[in-house]
Write an enzyme that holds these catalytic residues in place. Structure first.
Site, PDB file in Angstrom:
ATOM      1  N   ARG A   1       0.825  -1.199   0.000  1.00 39.97           N
ATOM      2  CA  ARG A   1       0.000   0.000   0.000  1.00 39.97           C
ATOM      3  C   ARG A   1       0.861   1.251   0.000  1.00 39.97           C
ATOM      4  NH1 ARG A   1      -4.896   0.450   3.921  1.00 39.97           N
ATOM      5  NH2 ARG A   1      -3.438   0.087   5.642  1.00 39.97           N
TER       6      ARG A   1
ATOM      7  N   SER B   1       8.257  -4.881   6.294  1.00 41.83           N
ATOM      8  CA  SER B   1       7.962  -5.919   7.284  1.00 41.83           C
ATOM      9  C   SER B   1       8.867  -7.130   7.171  1.00 41.83           C
ATOM     10  CB  SER B   1       6.508  -6.344   7.160  1.00 41.83           C
ATOM     11  OG  SER B   1       5.699  -5.213   7.166  1.00 41.83           O
TER      12      SER B   1
ATOM     13  N   ASP C   1       6.407  -3.626  10.590  1.00 39.61           N
ATOM     14  CA  ASP C   1       4.940  -3.520  10.707  1.00 39.61           C
ATOM     15  C   ASP C   1       4.450  -3.651  12.149  1.00 39.61           C
ATOM     16  OD1 ASP C   1       5.675  -6.184  10.710  1.00 39.61           O
ATOM     17  OD2 ASP C   1       4.096  -6.861   9.338  1.00 39.61           O
TER      18      ASP C   1
HETATM   19  C1  GLC Z   1       7.884 -11.781   9.240  1.00 40.98           C
HETATM   20  C2  GLC Z   1       8.909 -10.681   9.201  1.00 40.98           C
HETATM   21  C3  GLC Z   1       8.661  -9.685  10.293  1.00 40.98           C
HETATM   22  C4  GLC Z   1       7.235  -9.198  10.212  1.00 40.98           C
HETATM   23  C5  GLC Z   1       6.303 -10.368  10.255  1.00 40.98           C
HETATM   24  C6  GLC Z   1       4.876  -9.932  10.150  1.00 40.98           C
HETATM   25  O1  GLC Z   1       8.072 -12.492  10.428  1.00 40.98           O
HETATM   26  O2  GLC Z   1      10.202 -11.243   9.336  1.00 40.98           O
HETATM   27  O3  GLC Z   1       9.527  -8.595  10.161  1.00 40.98           O
HETATM   28  O4  GLC Z   1       6.988  -8.320  11.271  1.00 40.98           O
HETATM   29  O5  GLC Z   1       6.582 -11.256   9.218  1.00 40.98           O
HETATM   30  O6  GLC Z   1       4.596  -9.315   8.942  1.00 40.98           O
END
Ligand code: GLC
Ligand code: BG6
Ligand code: GLC
Length: 839
Positions: free
Chosen positions: A539, A603, A657
């Site tokens: 997004r 993320s 995230d």
């Molecule tokens: C995976 C990523 C992590 C993220 C999670 C949720 O574990 O390594 O950074 O926060 O997914 O999206």
């Protein structure tokens, strides 16, 4: 010669006179085909009513689902016990079904009496008696040492929600046992059987006698899809399309419906056909107002109907010279077996005479002829009414199958049908006349309903053993409280490793400092761009934050797809694609010229040295773009913007995230100090004391730590709770051996775990008839969203957290706006601090 003729003439005349007399008297009992067609139409409407959800509660004909879903297919085998209660005789049986190419069933049985103390006593006495008879049978047959599955033919209307349950709606026929109505007869039977320590049976199925009969006949003739009883009582069952059965979920295939047609007319719908004799029978019965159709038809009532008619005719001087004996005045003195004997071919008249004399009457020749004709009219009406209802069922079957002609078999049983000399052929003839477009074979169930009950039990038995195997396979997924405490302690240990200087580098839970040191305080303001990459969607957002009295956050966003070949292509392609999406968005919002500050929700695990620097440690989830691991993602984004050379952005922060989520919620609730993602991946961040974070300088205040707990277990520390399916999913993933905890918990993997289980169950022959379809072989076909239709997860999460951390009072707050808003808030804070430093 002349004399012989004269005598014959005289005799024929005499017979005619008598027949005419009775015909006139019983005019109302002689049903024309038009009337029968009308009855048939009425019964069709009753069936529809009974099947419909809204009409069912008030329907007279109950149309009860039986949970029997198919006729025997020949694969049934094993040794079974069966009870057959509710017909004219109570029987205990042992049925041996062997599957040896040619179908083979051996039965041994014993009848037991059902004295009035039992049929009119209380429930406990009844079930105790049944259990005692069963124990006695096993003793006699010397089979007490063995465990048997048992099928219970219980010939009364029962509500079933599964095969091994039956809540008695009401007693019918000659049973009236206290305290059983509205209770589950299967649990009562199981309950009393527990008292017999030497009897080991598994009560697996309850079947109505009509169903048992259909199954008995279905074993020999696969076309059999209707079961009829014309005995003490009368009733029918047939195979109905699931899509027409409102009371049971599911639309696939068929299920046997026990119509309980005996109750047809209980709402008054047959009142125009009922005679004064029918009303009298009803009033003198143990269930007045109930089973009105049955009372015009079945064996328990036919003899009495004849008696009432004879009595009335005698009173009117139409029989026996008006003389009435005590026996003729006595209830039930004429039985159905007498009716059958009086109608017997050739010997009928002689039988009639003997029977009447036994009743203390002195019948003339004329009387005998008249009485015999009364019997004929009464039993003919019975066959006619049965034929009309059966014709309605056959028509329904034909219409369900959308056929012009139906070829089918009706399994049939009951003493009236079996012992009355004229009954079967009359019934068959009328049915064929009423439904000329059905070719019906009537198959007599020679061996009673127990053989069929054994077939149903065999299927139930197979299901129970399958269920057991499935439970065993799934047991590896069950986590005890002890398991969970162990996981909690291990997790705690790993979190501490990650924070310590010496162990940080090798820790599997990475505990990454985020350089976010506080949650929002409400003074944040301005216009920001945010990117949100790494979840299900990519997004781009524009976030407008106002502070002060009119504090508010407004957001505009657009979702872009990231094609698989980009996720797993080169790093340059990935970042060029991201910048392309940003360009689209700026264009779309009409803000291409403005150099806005940008927060980048990324993320994946990043090693940060400041809020605007983050080196990707390694890809997780579905990303695998080359040349990115170890590189600073902010630099890569800047370079891609430069390559495009169309607009400029001020990249202020890179945010996980979890951190974005914590900030989004923290803006509403200042107590928020944990951010949790249960999405494509699984991860948590939280506010840690600076003094505990050994790898960052300083001991004052707090900093948010991105735990990256998805990597928990990568050193094998939770292998004891990983199942073989988890291992299979791991091996087939983009990053085998990595993110083991994430692979047991997050959306990207749950559907895959389920698919692995389904494949395994299928291989064991426990699902889909052992056939693994092409699509089931396809990775990713079973999406996690299918699971969330089935189960609700958030409640379980909350309850378990409460159980595992009883001293913590936790509020779960859903981040409705996603982590983009949080990223913008972080950017706002960073921007302010930056400006402060610059000035
Ligand atoms: C995976 C990523 C992590 C993220 C999670 C949720 O574990 O390594 O950074 O926060 O997914 O999206
Ligand atoms: C028997 C069946 O043959 O017929 C019983 O085994 C059924 O289950 C009975 O109830 C019905 O006939 P009647 O005449 O005994 O009520
Ligand atoms: C009664 C019962 C029914 C049974 C029939 C024949 O009508 O209610 O369940 O099938 O008798 O025995």
């Amino acid at each position: 010669m002349f004399a012989v003729h004269l005598l014959a003439f005289y005799f024929t005349k005499l017979k005619e006179d008598q027949i005419k007399k009775v015909d006139r008297f019983l005019y109302h009992m002689r049903l024309s085909d038009d009337v029968l067609l009308d009855v048939m139409t009425r019964f069709q409407a009753e069936m529809v009513k009974g099947l419909e959800r809204d009409a069912h509660p008030t329907a007279a004909v109950k149309m009860l689902p039986t949970f029997v879903r198919s006729i025997p297919d020949g694969s049934e085998k094993g040794d079974f016990l069966a009870l057959d209660l509710g017909g004219s005789k109570f029987r205990v049986l042992k049925v041996k079904v062997s599957e040896d190419g040619k179908q083979n069933v051996q039965m041994e049985s014993q009848f037991y009496p059902t004295p009035k103390e039992i049929t009119h006593g209380n429930g406990t006495e009844l079930f105790d008696y049944v259990a005692d008879c069963l124990a006695d049978f096993m003793e006699t047959k010397n089979i007490k040492h063995k465990k048997f599955p048992l099928g219970f033919t219980f010939s009364f209307p029962c509500i079933q929600t599964k095969l091994d349950e039956g809540v008695l709606l009401s007693w019918t026929k000659y049973f009236k046992v206290r305290g059983v109505q509205e209770t589950d007869v299967i649990s009562s039977l199981r309950h009393v059987l527990r008292k017999h320590k030497d009897v080991d049976v598994d009560v697996l199925a309850l079947v109505n006698d009509t169903v048992g009969t259909m199954m008995t006949c279905g074993y020999d003739d696969q076309r059999c899809e209707v079961g009829v009883i014309i005995g003490t009582g009368t009733n029918a069952c047939y195979m109905e399309e699931m899509s027409n059965i409102d009371l049971v979920e599911g639309d696939e295939g068929r299920m046997c419906i026990n119509t309980e047609w005996g109750a047809f007319g209980d709402d008054g719908s047959l009142d125009d056909l009922r005679t004064e004799f029918d009303r009298e029978i009803d009033l003198g019965s143990i269930n007045p107002g109930k089973q009105l159709f049955e009372k015009m038809i079945s064996g328990l009532y036919l003899g009495e109907l004849v008696r009432l008619i004879l009595l009335k005719m005698a009173k009117k001087g139409l029989l026996f010279n008006g003389k009435i004996s005590t026996a003729l005045r006595t209830k039930d003195k004429i039985e159905t077996k007498h009716v059958a004997a009086m109608e017997k071919h050739k010997k009928g008249l002689q039988n009639t005479k003997e029977i009447l004399m036994e009743l203390g009457l002195t019948p003339s020749e004329e009387d005998c002829i008249a009485v015999q004709h009364v019997c004929t009219i009464v039993s003919f009406r019975s066959a006619n009414l049965c034929a009309a209802a059966l014709a309605a069922i056959l028509t329904r079957l034909r219409e369900n199958k959308k056929l012009i002609r139906l070829r089918t078999t009706v399994g049939i049983d009951g003493t009236l049908y079996k012992t009355h000399p004229q009954y079967p052929k009359r019934l068959h003839k009328v049915v064929r006349r009423l439904v000329p477009n059905c070719d019906v074979r009537f198959l007599l169930s020679e061996s009673g309903s127990a053989k069929g009950a054994a077939m149903v039990t065999a299927v139930a038995c197979r299901l129970v053993s399958q269920r057991k195997q499935i439970d065993e396979i799934l047991a590896s997924f069950e986590l005890s409280k002890e398991n969970l405490i162990e996981v909690k302690n291990k997790m705690r240990e790993e979190l501490e490793y990650g924070l310590k200087k010496e162990t940080h580098a090798t820790a599997t839970v990475k505990m990454l400092p985020t350089y976010v040191c506080g949650t929002p305080d409400g003074t944040e303001k301005g216009k920001f761009l945010a990117l949100d990459l790494g979840g299900t969607n990519f997004r781009v957002l524009l976030v407008k934050i106002r502070s002060g009295r009119r504090k508010s956050v407004r957001m505009y966003n657009k979702i872009f797809a990231i094609p698989l070949e980009i996720m797993q292509g080169t790093g340059e392609e990935l970042f060029d694609h991201i910048v392309q999406c940003i360009a689209d968005f700026l264009e779309y919002m009409g803000i291409k010229g403005a150099r806005l500050p940008l927060g980048f929700t990324f993320s994946f695990p990043c090693r940060q040295a400041s809020i605007d620097k983050g080196a990707l440690v390694e890809w997780t989830k579905g990303f695998k773009a080359t040349d990115c691991e170890g590189e600073d993602v902010v630099d890569m984004l800047r370079e891609a913007i430069k390559r495009r050379n169309e607009f400029d952005l001020d990249i202020v922060a890179v945010v996980n995230d979890t951190v974005g989520t914590m900030m989004t919620c923290g803006y509403e609730d200042p107590n928020c100090e944990i951010g949790f993602i249960a999405g494509t991946g699984s991860n948590v961040c939280y506010m840690e004391e600076m003094k505990n974070i050994e790898i960052v300088e300083g001991t004052e205040g707090k900093m948010c730590i991105n735990t990256e707990w998805g990597g928990f277990g990568d050193n094998g520390c939770i292998d004891s709770i990983r199942t073989k399916y988890d291992k299979e999913v791991d091996e087939g993933s983009l990053n085998p051996g990595k993110q083991r905890y994430e692979k047991m918990t997050s959306g990207m993997y749950l559907g895959e775990i389920v698919r692995q289980i389904l494949i395994d169950l299928t291989k064991h022959g426990l699902l889909f008839r052992g056939q693994i379809s092409e699509s089931l072989r396809t990775r990713g076909i079973f999406e996690t969203k299918f699971l969330s239709h089935i189960e609700s997860f958030s409640g379980i999460l909350r309850e378990t957290v409460k159980e595992m951390a009883p001293q913590c009072d936790v509020t779960f707050m859903l981040s409705e706006d996603g982590s983009g808003k949080g990223a913008a808030l972080i950017t706002a804070v960073a921007k302010r601090l930056h400006n402060v430093e610059e000035n």
